[in-house]
Every structure is written in structure tokens, then in C-alpha cells.
Design a protein around this motif. Sequence first.
Motif, PDB file in Angstrom:
ATOM      1  N   ASN A 157      -8.695  32.416 -21.212  1.00  0.00           N
ATOM      2  CA  ASN A 157      -8.470  31.023 -20.847  1.00  0.00           C
ATOM      3  C   ASN A 157      -8.765  30.829 -19.361  1.00  0.00           C
ATOM      4  OD1 ASN A 157      -7.041  28.310 -21.604  1.00  0.00           O
ATOM      5  ND2 ASN A 157      -6.189  28.906 -19.632  1.00  0.00           N
ATOM      6  N   VAL A 158      -9.604  29.846 -19.068  1.00  0.00           N
ATOM      7  CA  VAL A 158      -9.905  29.484 -17.683  1.00  0.00           C
ATOM      8  C   VAL A 158      -9.431  28.048 -17.493  1.00  0.00           C
ATOM      9  CG1 VAL A 158     -11.659  29.280 -15.901  1.00  0.00           C
ATOM     10  CG2 VAL A 158     -11.925  30.975 -17.731  1.00  0.00           C
ATOM     11  N   THR A 159      -8.393  27.863 -16.689  1.00  0.00           N
ATOM     12  CA  THR A 159      -7.882  26.535 -16.377  1.00  0.00           C
ATOM     13  C   THR A 159      -8.460  26.116 -15.036  1.00  0.00           C
ATOM     14  OG1 THR A 159      -5.831  26.961 -17.577  1.00  0.00           O
ATOM     15  CG2 THR A 159      -5.810  25.161 -15.962  1.00  0.00           C
ATOM     16  N   LEU A 160      -9.083  24.947 -15.015  1.00  0.00           N
ATOM     17  CA  LEU A 160      -9.686  24.431 -13.794  1.00  0.00           C
ATOM     18  C   LEU A 160      -9.094  23.082 -13.450  1.00  0.00           C
ATOM     19  CD1 LEU A 160     -12.346  25.757 -15.556  1.00  0.00           C
ATOM     20  CD2 LEU A 160     -13.122  25.640 -13.213  1.00  0.00           C
ATOM     21  N   ILE A 161      -8.713  22.934 -12.206  1.00  0.00           N
ATOM     22  CA  ILE A 161      -8.242  21.658 -11.680  1.00  0.00           C
ATOM     23  C   ILE A 161      -9.341  21.153 -10.759  1.00  0.00           C
ATOM     24  CG2 ILE A 161      -6.434  20.450 -10.426  1.00  0.00           C
ATOM     25  CD1 ILE A 161      -4.650  22.970 -11.090  1.00  0.00           C
ATOM     26  N   LEU A 162      -9.922  20.021 -11.127  1.00  0.00           N
ATOM     27  CA  LEU A 162     -11.089  19.495 -10.421  1.00  0.00           C
ATOM     28  C   LEU A 162     -10.752  18.240  -9.642  1.00  0.00           C
ATOM     29  CD1 LEU A 162     -12.804  19.989 -13.671  1.00  0.00           C
ATOM     30  CD2 LEU A 162     -14.042  20.725 -11.653  1.00  0.00           C
ATOM     31  N   ASP A 163     -11.451  18.062  -8.519  1.00  0.00           N
ATOM     32  CA  ASP A 163     -11.382  16.788  -7.818  1.00  0.00           C
ATOM     33  C   ASP A 163     -11.849  15.697  -8.778  1.00  0.00           C
ATOM     34  OD1 ASP A 163     -10.673  18.177  -5.537  1.00  0.00           O
ATOM     35  OD2 ASP A 163     -12.660  18.031  -4.618  1.00  0.00           O
ATOM     36  N   ASP A 164     -11.222  14.543  -8.697  1.00  0.00           N
ATOM     37  CA  ASP A 164     -11.615  13.430  -9.568  1.00  0.00           C
ATOM     38  C   ASP A 164     -13.115  13.159  -9.490  1.00  0.00           C
ATOM     39  OD1 ASP A 164      -9.067  12.824 -10.632  1.00  0.00           O
ATOM     40  OD2 ASP A 164      -8.547  11.654  -8.859  1.00  0.00           O
ATOM     41  N   ALA A 165     -13.683  13.204  -8.299  1.00  0.00           N
ATOM     42  CA  ALA A 165     -15.093  12.874  -8.090  1.00  0.00           C
ATOM     43  C   ALA A 165     -16.031  13.893  -8.733  1.00  0.00           C
ATOM     44  CB  ALA A 165     -15.397  12.745  -6.604  1.00  0.00           C
ATOM     45  N   ALA A 166     -15.567  15.112  -8.974  1.00  0.00           N
ATOM     46  CA  ALA A 166     -16.414  16.161  -9.538  1.00  0.00           C
ATOM     47  C   ALA A 166     -16.263  16.306 -11.050  1.00  0.00           C
ATOM     48  CB  ALA A 166     -16.098  17.500  -8.879  1.00  0.00           C
ATOM     49  N   ALA A 167     -15.254  15.692 -11.632  1.00  0.00           N
ATOM     50  CA  ALA A 167     -14.898  15.962 -13.025  1.00  0.00           C
ATOM     51  C   ALA A 167     -16.015  15.634 -14.017  1.00  0.00           C
ATOM     52  CB  ALA A 167     -13.629  15.211 -13.392  1.00  0.00           C
ATOM     53  N   GLU A 168     -16.644  14.500 -13.896  1.00  0.00           N
ATOM     54  CA  GLU A 168     -17.676  14.109 -14.861  1.00  0.00           C
ATOM     55  C   GLU A 168     -18.893  15.034 -14.771  1.00  0.00           C
ATOM     56  OE1 GLU A 168     -20.465  10.255 -15.687  1.00  0.00           O
ATOM     57  OE2 GLU A 168     -18.356   9.875 -15.219  1.00  0.00           O
ATOM     58  N   GLU A 169     -19.329  15.325 -13.549  1.00  0.00           N
ATOM     59  CA  GLU A 169     -20.464  16.227 -13.352  1.00  0.00           C
ATOM     60  C   GLU A 169     -20.134  17.614 -13.873  1.00  0.00           C
ATOM     61  OE1 GLU A 169     -23.116  18.204  -9.727  1.00  0.00           O
ATOM     62  OE2 GLU A 169     -21.447  16.864  -9.235  1.00  0.00           O
ATOM     63  N   TRP A 170     -18.927  18.114 -13.609  1.00  0.00           N
ATOM     64  CA  TRP A 170     -18.506  19.427 -14.075  1.00  0.00           C
ATOM     65  C   TRP A 170     -18.502  19.493 -15.595  1.00  0.00           C
ATOM     66  CZ3 TRP A 170     -14.504  20.939 -17.189  1.00  0.00           C
ATOM     67  CH2 TRP A 170     -14.263  22.317 -17.260  1.00  0.00           C
ATOM     68  N   LEU A 171     -17.954  18.468 -16.247  1.00  0.00           N
ATOM     69  CA  LEU A 171     -17.880  18.448 -17.705  1.00  0.00           C
ATOM     70  C   LEU A 171     -19.276  18.539 -18.321  1.00  0.00           C
ATOM     71  CD1 LEU A 171     -16.190  18.248 -20.256  1.00  0.00           C
ATOM     72  CD2 LEU A 171     -16.278  15.751 -20.009  1.00  0.00           C
ATOM     73  N   GLN A 172     -20.200  17.775 -17.816  1.00  0.00           N
ATOM     74  CA  GLN A 172     -21.565  17.814 -18.327  1.00  0.00           C
ATOM     75  C   GLN A 172     -22.187  19.195 -18.095  1.00  0.00           C
ATOM     76  OE1 GLN A 172     -24.169  14.774 -16.788  1.00  0.00           O
ATOM     77  NE2 GLN A 172     -25.909  15.496 -17.966  1.00  0.00           N
ATOM     78  N   TRP A 173     -21.994  19.755 -16.910  1.00  0.00           N
ATOM     79  CA  TRP A 173     -22.523  21.070 -16.580  1.00  0.00           C
ATOM     80  C   TRP A 173     -21.932  22.146 -17.497  1.00  0.00           C
ATOM     81  CZ3 TRP A 173     -20.087  25.427 -14.392  1.00  0.00           C
ATOM     82  CH2 TRP A 173     -20.956  26.431 -13.939  1.00  0.00           C
ATOM     83  N   MET A 174     -20.640  22.065 -17.753  1.00  0.00           N
ATOM     84  CA  MET A 174     -19.990  23.028 -18.640  1.00  0.00           C
ATOM     85  C   MET A 174     -20.590  22.969 -20.040  1.00  0.00           C
ATOM     86  SD  MET A 174     -17.648  25.045 -17.400  1.00  0.00           S
ATOM     87  CE  MET A 174     -16.523  25.492 -18.700  1.00  0.00           C
ATOM     88  N   GLN A 175     -20.705  21.772 -20.575  1.00  0.00           N
ATOM     89  CA  GLN A 175     -21.173  21.612 -21.945  1.00  0.00           C
ATOM     90  C   GLN A 175     -22.651  21.963 -22.107  1.00  0.00           C
ATOM     91  OE1 GLN A 175     -19.805  17.528 -22.290  1.00  0.00           O
ATOM     92  NE2 GLN A 175     -18.196  18.166 -23.683  1.00  0.00           N
ATOM     93  N   GLU A 176     -23.459  21.659 -21.126  1.00  0.00           N
ATOM     94  CA  GLU A 176     -24.902  21.850 -21.254  1.00  0.00           C
ATOM     95  C   GLU A 176     -25.389  23.197 -20.731  1.00  0.00           C
ATOM     96  OE1 GLU A 176     -26.789  18.470 -19.397  1.00  0.00           O
ATOM     97  OE2 GLU A 176     -25.886  17.072 -20.814  1.00  0.00           O
ATOM     98  N   ILE A 177     -24.697  23.768 -19.751  1.00  0.00           N
ATOM     99  CA  ILE A 177     -25.213  24.969 -19.090  1.00  0.00           C
ATOM    100  C   ILE A 177     -24.239  26.148 -19.175  1.00  0.00           C
ATOM    101  CG2 ILE A 177     -25.962  25.948 -16.874  1.00  0.00           C
ATOM    102  CD1 ILE A 177     -27.017  23.067 -16.243  1.00  0.00           C
ATOM    103  N   HIS A 178     -23.048  25.992 -18.621  1.00  0.00           N
ATOM    104  CA  HIS A 178     -22.160  27.147 -18.451  1.00  0.00           C
ATOM    105  C   HIS A 178     -21.666  27.735 -19.770  1.00  0.00           C
ATOM    106  CE1 HIS A 178     -19.577  29.856 -16.234  1.00  0.00           C
ATOM    107  NE2 HIS A 178     -18.580  29.519 -17.034  1.00  0.00           N
ATOM    108  N   ILE A 179     -21.106  26.924 -20.638  1.00  0.00           N
ATOM    109  CA  ILE A 179     -20.589  27.452 -21.911  1.00  0.00           C
ATOM    110  C   ILE A 179     -21.709  28.109 -22.722  1.00  0.00           C
ATOM    111  CG2 ILE A 179     -19.560  26.829 -24.139  1.00  0.00           C
ATOM    112  CD1 ILE A 179     -17.743  24.873 -22.547  1.00  0.00           C
TER     113      ILE A 179
END
Length: 100
Positions: free
Chosen positions: A5-27
Motif C-alpha cells: 500500500n502506497v498512501t500519497l497526500i498531494l497538494d490540491d493543485a497537483a492531484a488531477e495531474e497525478w491521478l492521470q499520470w498514475m492511471q496512464e503511466i505509473h500503474i
Amino acid sequence: MFLYNVTLILDDAAAEEWLQWMQEIHIPEVLATGMFVSNRLLKVVDSPNEGVTYCAQYIAETLENYNEYQKTYAPVLQEKLNEKFKNRFVAYRTLMEYVD
């Protein structure tokens, strides 16, 4: 079976970009290692933290698979995360074993 389990707390401004990056690239990159049999991505609804909190979870069939992931793949993949979202998140990593 083990749950990484990796729990990440993101800045509000980064959350949408991070989510897309996770789903499309990192995972997909994590799963391509062959060390995990499945995954899930969750958003914490009632987090007491500022920002947006997500949990990325990966299932390993054996402890050896998890250890091989940590040794061979994790350093490079985590560095990609750190470079792309530098100073915009905090991460906590936990390994859990299924008991039934």
C-alpha cells in the motif's frame, strides 16, 4: 499474499495531474514488472490531512515478488514520481500480509 500500500497526500493543485499520470503511466509500469497480480487505486474520502489523499494498492503472490520489486524496480519508479511531482506530495509505504 501480500498487499503493498502506497498512501500519497498531494497538494490540491497537483492531484488531477497525478491521478492521470498514475492511471496512464505509473500503474501500468508497476504492473509490467510482473511482480504484482492486481492493483487498485482509492481516494480517501475522510482524510484529516490537507490536500488530497490516495492509496495505490498492489497485490503480490509472494514475499519474494515484493522483495524483488523493491530491489530491482522500485528505486527507478519512485524516482520518476519524485521528479515529476517534487515537493507536491508526501508518501507512506506499507506492506501487509493477508491472514485468511
